[in-house]
Design a protein around this motif. Structure first.
Motif, short mmCIF file in Angstrom:
data_model
loop_
_atom_site.label_atom_id
_atom_site.label_comp_id
_atom_site.label_asym_id
_atom_site.label_seq_id
_atom_site.Cartn_x
_atom_site.Cartn_y
_atom_site.Cartn_z
N PHE A 150 0.83 -1.21 0.00
CA PHE A 150 0.00 0.00 0.00
C PHE A 150 0.86 1.26 0.00
N GLY A 151 1.96 1.25 0.74
CA GLY A 151 2.87 2.40 0.74
C GLY A 151 3.50 2.62 -0.63
N PHE A 152 3.88 1.53 -1.29
CA PHE A 152 4.45 1.63 -2.62
C PHE A 152 3.41 2.15 -3.61
N ALA A 153 2.16 1.67 -3.49
CA ALA A 153 1.09 2.16 -4.36
C ALA A 153 0.83 3.65 -4.13
N LEU A 154 0.90 4.08 -2.88
CA LEU A 154 0.71 5.49 -2.57
C LEU A 154 1.82 6.33 -3.20
N LEU A 155 3.06 5.87 -3.11
CA LEU A 155 4.16 6.61 -3.73
C LEU A 155 4.01 6.68 -5.24
N LEU A 156 3.60 5.58 -5.87
CA LEU A 156 3.37 5.60 -7.31
C LEU A 156 2.28 6.60 -7.68
N ASP A 157 1.25 6.65 -6.86
CA ASP A 157 0.15 7.59 -7.14
C ASP A 157 0.59 9.03 -6.92
N LEU A 158 1.34 9.28 -5.84
CA LEU A 158 1.78 10.64 -5.55
C LEU A 158 2.75 11.17 -6.60
N PHE A 159 3.66 10.33 -7.06
CA PHE A 159 4.63 10.76 -8.05
C PHE A 159 4.14 10.59 -9.48
N ASP A 160 2.94 10.05 -9.63
CA ASP A 160 2.29 9.88 -10.93
C ASP A 160 3.21 9.17 -11.92
N THR A 161 3.70 8.00 -11.53
CA THR A 161 4.59 7.23 -12.39
C THR A 161 4.06 5.82 -12.53
N ASP A 162 4.54 5.11 -13.54
CA ASP A 162 4.12 3.72 -13.75
C ASP A 162 5.33 2.79 -13.89
N LEU A 163 6.52 3.29 -13.62
CA LEU A 163 7.77 2.52 -13.64
C LEU A 163 8.03 1.88 -15.00
#
Length: 71
Positions: A10-23
């Motif tokens: 969940f923390g990783f998903a939150l960071l992906l959402d906050l930084f608006d990235t998809d790796l």
């Protein structure tokens, strides 16, 4: 252990959402997929999976100090 893994997901998903990235893999690591993985881990945790063996640990009654019924 599964609850900790769910918190990490969940923390990783939150960071992906906050930084608006998809790796670089928008179909693999998107926000919805990680939330579903986290919810699956929480469901497994609540179901008792991964909590370790519970058989052979005794009756569960613990007596500290003087045991009842003994003199």
């Amino acid at each position: 252990m599964l609850a900790i893994a769910a918190a990490i997901v969940f923390g990783f998903a939150l960071l992906l959402d906050l930084f608006d990235t998809d790796l670089g893999a928008p179909d693999l690591f998107n926000w919805n997929t990680l939330v579903l993985i986290g919810l699956t881990l929480l469901a497994l945790y609540f179901a008792g999976v991964g909590s370790g063996p519970r058989s052979g640990t005794g009756s569960g009654r613990r007596f500290y100090g003087r045991r009842p019924g003994r003199g």
